[in-house]
Design a protein around this motif. Structure first.
Motif, PDB file in Angstrom:
ATOM      1  N   LEU A 201       0.805  -1.221   0.000  1.00  0.00           N
ATOM      2  CA  LEU A 201       0.000   0.000   0.000  1.00  0.00           C
ATOM      3  C   LEU A 201       0.840   1.275   0.000  1.00  0.00           C
ATOM      4  CD1 LEU A 201      -2.732  -1.139   2.547  1.00  0.00           C
ATOM      5  CD2 LEU A 201      -3.101  -0.629   0.105  1.00  0.00           C
ATOM      6  N   SER A 202       2.059   1.207   0.499  1.00  0.00           N
ATOM      7  CA  SER A 202       2.893   2.411   0.581  1.00  0.00           C
ATOM      8  C   SER A 202       3.685   2.691  -0.690  1.00  0.00           C
ATOM      9  CB  SER A 202       3.854   2.291   1.760  1.00  0.00           C
ATOM     10  OG  SER A 202       4.775   1.246   1.524  1.00  0.00           O
ATOM     11  N   ARG A 203       3.748   1.729  -1.578  1.00  0.00           N
ATOM     12  CA  ARG A 203       4.536   1.908  -2.806  1.00  0.00           C
ATOM     13  C   ARG A 203       4.058   3.106  -3.605  1.00  0.00           C
ATOM     14  NH1 ARG A 203       4.323  -4.233  -5.001  1.00  0.00           N
ATOM     15  NH2 ARG A 203       5.477  -5.191  -3.293  1.00  0.00           N
TER      16      ARG A 203
ATOM     17  N   SER B 205       4.150   9.459  -1.871  1.00  0.00           N
ATOM     18  CA  SER B 205       5.124  10.489  -1.535  1.00  0.00           C
ATOM     19  C   SER B 205       5.443  10.479  -0.040  1.00  0.00           C
ATOM     20  CB  SER B 205       4.566  11.858  -1.928  1.00  0.00           C
ATOM     21  OG  SER B 205       5.477  12.868  -1.607  1.00  0.00           O
ATOM     22  N   GLY B 206       6.723  10.448   0.287  1.00  0.00           N
ATOM     23  CA  GLY B 206       7.169  10.515   1.670  1.00  0.00           C
ATOM     24  C   GLY B 206       7.132   9.197   2.425  1.00  0.00           C
ATOM     25  N   LEU B 207       6.711   8.128   1.769  1.00  0.00           N
ATOM     26  CA  LEU B 207       6.634   6.831   2.443  1.00  0.00           C
ATOM     27  C   LEU B 207       7.638   5.859   1.841  1.00  0.00           C
ATOM     28  CD1 LEU B 207       2.763   6.353   2.730  1.00  0.00           C
ATOM     29  CD2 LEU B 207       4.355   7.146   4.489  1.00  0.00           C
ATOM     30  N   ASP B 208       8.342   5.177   2.712  1.00  0.00           N
ATOM     31  CA  ASP B 208       9.298   4.145   2.313  1.00  0.00           C
ATOM     32  C   ASP B 208       8.635   2.791   2.556  1.00  0.00           C
ATOM     33  OD1 ASP B 208      11.342   2.283   2.112  1.00  0.00           O
ATOM     34  OD2 ASP B 208      12.688   3.312   3.492  1.00  0.00           O
ATOM     35  N   PRO B 209       8.459   1.975   1.516  1.00  0.00           N
ATOM     36  CA  PRO B 209       7.802   0.676   1.701  1.00  0.00           C
ATOM     37  C   PRO B 209       8.451  -0.206   2.773  1.00  0.00           C
ATOM     38  CG  PRO B 209       7.914   1.189  -0.626  1.00  0.00           C
ATOM     39  CD  PRO B 209       8.730   2.235   0.096  1.00  0.00           C
ATOM     40  N   ALA B 210       9.769  -0.137   2.910  1.00  0.00           N
ATOM     41  CA  ALA B 210      10.448  -0.928   3.949  1.00  0.00           C
ATOM     42  C   ALA B 210      10.074  -0.420   5.347  1.00  0.00           C
ATOM     43  CB  ALA B 210      11.958  -0.893   3.751  1.00  0.00           C
TER      44      ALA B 210
ATOM     45  N   THR C 292       0.722   5.756   9.751  1.00  0.00           N
ATOM     46  CA  THR C 292      -0.532   5.428  10.422  1.00  0.00           C
ATOM     47  C   THR C 292      -1.633   5.192   9.404  1.00  0.00           C
ATOM     48  OG1 THR C 292       0.089   6.666  12.408  1.00  0.00           O
ATOM     49  CG2 THR C 292      -2.263   6.235  12.088  1.00  0.00           C
ATOM     50  N   ASP C 293      -1.712   6.021   8.375  1.00  0.00           N
ATOM     51  CA  ASP C 293      -2.707   5.821   7.316  1.00  0.00           C
ATOM     52  C   ASP C 293      -2.537   4.446   6.668  1.00  0.00           C
ATOM     53  OD1 ASP C 293      -3.868   8.462   7.518  1.00  0.00           O
ATOM     54  OD2 ASP C 293      -2.144   9.231   6.399  1.00  0.00           O
ATOM     55  N   VAL C 294      -1.301   4.111   6.367  1.00  0.00           N
ATOM     56  CA  VAL C 294      -1.010   2.828   5.716  1.00  0.00           C
ATOM     57  C   VAL C 294      -1.415   1.664   6.619  1.00  0.00           C
ATOM     58  CG1 VAL C 294       0.837   1.338   4.824  1.00  0.00           C
ATOM     59  CG2 VAL C 294       0.869   3.786   4.332  1.00  0.00           C
TER      60      VAL C 294
END
Length: 184
Positions: A36-38, A41-46, A125-127
């Motif tokens: 979901l984070s892929r 913007s501003g989110l690292d999937p790891a 938190t959203d993710v």
């Protein structure tokens, strides 16, 4: 993998059973969070995967303390209620003690508020909220019967609930691979 070993290290059957179920859910939340984070913007999937994996790690000391003080409960509902009440606070404290970023260490406090709104881009938190909604969908849990269209986290991620379902369906094979790796 180390956290997984903590969940599996219990020597009593009831503890192992309780923690194994929670670990399996954490693995699923982690894998869904990574997907979901892929591209957000501003989110690292790891980092999203790590936040998903650790979002409820405070359960371990609660269950172990319960066993030490009281032994195996005859009814698990009071323990589950204690976990629901205490785990977010204990988990957040543990994550801070482990010197994880504030973006990750605040997730346990914030994920229960499904009407949470904030400025700026989507955050971890959203993710995790969306991943939890997928994990509990249709199950007997407070997140199991939520009206997804009323959860701001979907909008923050730039997804409708239906689009999130499709994204997860399209990534099913990758999710299973991540879950297999995390199971160790």
């Amino acid at each position: 993998l180390t956290v997984g070993a903590l969940f599996k290290s219990a020597n009593k059957r009831w503890i192992r059973h309780k923690l194994t179920g929670m670990w399996k859910r954490a693995i699923k939340v982690a894998a869904l969070s990574e997907v979901l984070s892929r591209g957000r913007s501003g989110l690292d999937p790891a980092e999203a995967m790590l936040a998903g994996l650790l979002h409820d790690v405070g359960i371990i000391p609660i269950v172990l303390l319960c066993d030490k003080k009281f032994g195996e409960p005859t009814h698990h509902k009071p323990l589950d209620e204690a976990i629901a009440l205490l785990s977010p606070h204990l988990t957040g404290w543990i994550l801070k003690q482990w010197h994880l970023s504030e973006a990750i260490s605040t997730v346990p406090y914030q994920i229960q508020d499904l009407k949470r709104s904030h400025e700026g881009n989507a955050d971890y938190t959203d993710v995790i909220q969306v991943a939890l909604l997928h994990t509990w969908r249709g199950k007997d849990h407070p997140f199991g019967n939520v009206a997804w269209h009323q959860v701001p986290a979907f909008e923050k991620l730039g997804l409708t609930p239906e689009e999130s379902i499709n994204a997860i369906k399209e990534s099913h094979k990758e999710i299973k691979e991540v879950m297999t790796i995390l199971k160790g």
